[in-house]
Design a protein around this motif. Structure first.
Motif, PDB file in Angstrom:
ATOM      1  N   CYS A 163       0.804  -1.208   0.089  1.00  0.00           N
ATOM      2  CA  CYS A 163       0.112   0.025   0.029  1.00  0.00           C
ATOM      3  C   CYS A 163       0.881   1.246  -0.124  1.00  0.00           C
ATOM      4  CB  CYS A 163      -1.017   0.137   0.996  1.00  0.00           C
ATOM      5  SG  CYS A 163      -2.823  -0.540   0.914  1.00  0.00           S
ATOM      6  N   GLU A 164       0.449   2.388  -0.735  1.00  0.00           N
ATOM      7  CA  GLU A 164       0.894   3.514  -0.643  1.00  0.00           C
ATOM      8  C   GLU A 164      -0.093   4.532  -0.436  1.00  0.00           C
ATOM      9  OE1 GLU A 164       2.996   4.286  -4.227  1.00  0.00           O
ATOM     10  OE2 GLU A 164       4.358   2.596  -3.870  1.00  0.00           O
ATOM     11  N   THR A 165       0.320   5.781   0.241  1.00  0.00           N
ATOM     12  CA  THR A 165      -0.523   6.922   0.149  1.00  0.00           C
ATOM     13  C   THR A 165      -1.148   7.415  -1.106  1.00  0.00           C
ATOM     14  OG1 THR A 165       1.124   8.317   0.425  1.00  0.00           O
ATOM     15  CG2 THR A 165       0.283   7.722   2.441  1.00  0.00           C
TER      16      THR A 165
ATOM     17  N   ASP B 280      -1.920   9.835  -4.344  1.00  0.00           N
ATOM     18  CA  ASP B 280      -1.666  11.097  -4.929  1.00  0.00           C
ATOM     19  C   ASP B 280      -2.904  11.848  -5.145  1.00  0.00           C
ATOM     20  OD1 ASP B 280      -2.855  10.471  -7.661  1.00  0.00           O
ATOM     21  OD2 ASP B 280      -0.514   9.726  -8.151  1.00  0.00           O
TER      22      ASP B 280
ATOM     23  N   ARG C 169      -4.152   1.771  -2.188  1.00  0.00           N
ATOM     24  CA  ARG C 169      -3.806   3.096  -1.539  1.00  0.00           C
ATOM     25  C   ARG C 169      -4.695   2.849  -0.080  1.00  0.00           C
ATOM     26  NH1 ARG C 169      -0.498   2.830  -4.960  1.00  0.00           N
ATOM     27  NH2 ARG C 169      -0.145   4.064  -6.682  1.00  0.00           N
TER      28      ARG C 169
ATOM     29  N   THR D 235      -5.560   5.308   3.823  1.00  0.00           N
ATOM     30  CA  THR D 235      -5.512   6.442   4.521  1.00  0.00           C
ATOM     31  C   THR D 235      -6.058   6.073   5.950  1.00  0.00           C
ATOM     32  OG1 THR D 235      -6.158   8.817   4.664  1.00  0.00           O
ATOM     33  CG2 THR D 235      -7.904   7.601   3.908  1.00  0.00           C
TER      34      THR D 235
END
Length: 375
Positions: free
Chosen positions: A31-33, A35, A246, A248
């Motif tokens: 996972c990444e935050t 854009d 993604r 959060t």
């Protein structure tokens, strides 16, 4: 990730909790935050303007959109139970220690749930409960303000059509039928810390909003999957980790809205209970995407959080009638134009063919539902 890696049974465990934990850990590792093109962080006014004109291909995040307020100084979970009546009712509770070949949930009295949550406070547990389909005891003002526009009211019109039929008078429906629709329009998410939910689509192709009330809420999603990535996930939702995942973390007052067919998951830290309010809706401008998602869910029921085989056809036929009525009224532009309507009606015909094939298969072998419900 550190908490999941520290689970003694992570590699060999065969419970729902262990299977989910293994998958969530693998997803968090990739996972990444997001854009700016993968998550829209908007003011309430900006979000309302966007929802009124079309559909989005990524989640919308807003703040301060809930009109309802908790009593000053009160803990939301405590106040929520105080507002409930008849705690002798049964609710479905996901229990991670249940064996994977069994259903992920079991029945408990609301009184038992209340005692567990209020007496334990925010203490850690190795077997955190997640309460499914909990009815909302709060006023209608829990719905975020930016979702009040006319374009977001298609699900309400479906409800009216199902309950009222051809009558234009004030609806007088059986209590059970009203409650069925109330539970679709809004609901409560209550969980102990450490409970995770594996990736899924919400049932019936519905779009979803969630507003956090207490605790921290990890929200992850598969961002803008290609057709190949989506097909690969549908084919093996418990193993697929490709594509762009993604995440959060949402805190009280924050709202996330995600569109029909969004593949998403939830993760929570061990310490701290969580409470969120959520609900479903459909947009008039999103009918083409919606019918496509419903067809996918009918053909691959393992990808949703609830059974859809017997109720989805009712939704499709009602929406088809509503769209036809709008066309007759000259309101085609409000639902995307004549080309969108034509494609939608063609997909409805394909859906009806799917239903016939599914019914043929159902006659060959009838099995009880083992759907592992998720919220």
């Amino acid at each position: 990730m550190q908490e999941l890696q520290g689970k003694p049974s992570l590699e060999k465990g065969k419970t729902h909790g262990d299977v989910t934990a293994r998958l969530i850990l693998r997803l968090l590792q990739v996972c990444e935050t997001p854009d700016a093109s993968e998550a829209l962080v908007l003011s309430g006014q900006e979000a309302a303007a966007m929802m009124d004109v079309g559909v989005t291909d990524c989640p919308i995040f807003t703040d301060g959109q809930q009109q309802f307020s908790w009593a000053a100084g009160s803990r939301p979970i405590v106040e929520m139970f105080r507002r409930m009546e008849n705690l002798n009712r049964n609710v479905s509770v996901q229990v991670p220690s249940r064996k994977y070949h069994l259903r992920s949930f079991e029945k408990h009295k609301l009184l038992e749930v209340q005692q567990r949550f209020l007496e334990s406070g925010n203490a850690d547990t190795d077997d955190p409960w997640n309460i499914l389909d909990l009815r909302n005891p709060l006023p209608p003002t829990v719905m975020p303000k930016f979702l009040a526009g006319e374009n977001c009211q298609l699900l309400s019109r479906i409800r009216d059509a199902v309950l009222s039929g051809s009558s234009g008078e004030r609806t007088v429906a059986a209590k059970e039928k009203w409650n069925e629709w109330l539970d679709v329009m809004d609901w409560v998410l209550l969980s102990e810390g450490g409970h995770n939910t594996s990736p899924h689509m919400d049932s019936h192709g519905l779009s979803t909003w969630i507003t956090i009330q207490e605790g921290e809420f990890g929200f992850g999603w598969l961002s803008k999957p290609t057709k190949e990535e989506r097909d690969a996930w549908v084919a093996n939702p418990q193993e697929f980790t490709g594509g762009r995942w993604r995440f959060t973390v949402l805190t009280p007052g924050k709202t996330v809205f995600f569109n029909s067919g969004t593949i998403h998951f939830v993760f929570r830290l061990r310490h701290g209970q969580t409470l969120a309010l959520g609900g479903h809706l459909l947009q008039w401008s999103g009918i083409e995407r919606w019918i496509t998602v419903v067809r996918d869910q009918m053909r691959s029921p393992q990808i949703t959080n609830e059974d859809v085989e017997w109720s989805a056809p009712k939704y499709v036929r009602v929406v088809s009638d509503l769209v036809t009525n709008r066309v007759k009224s000259g309101r085609v532009d409000e639902i995307g134009g004549q080309q969108v309507v034509d494609r939608f009606l063609a997909l409805v015909q394909e859906f009806e063919k799917d239903i016939k094939e599914i019914k043929k298969e159902a006659k060959k072998e009838v099995k009880p539902s083992t759907k592992k419900r998720k919220r």
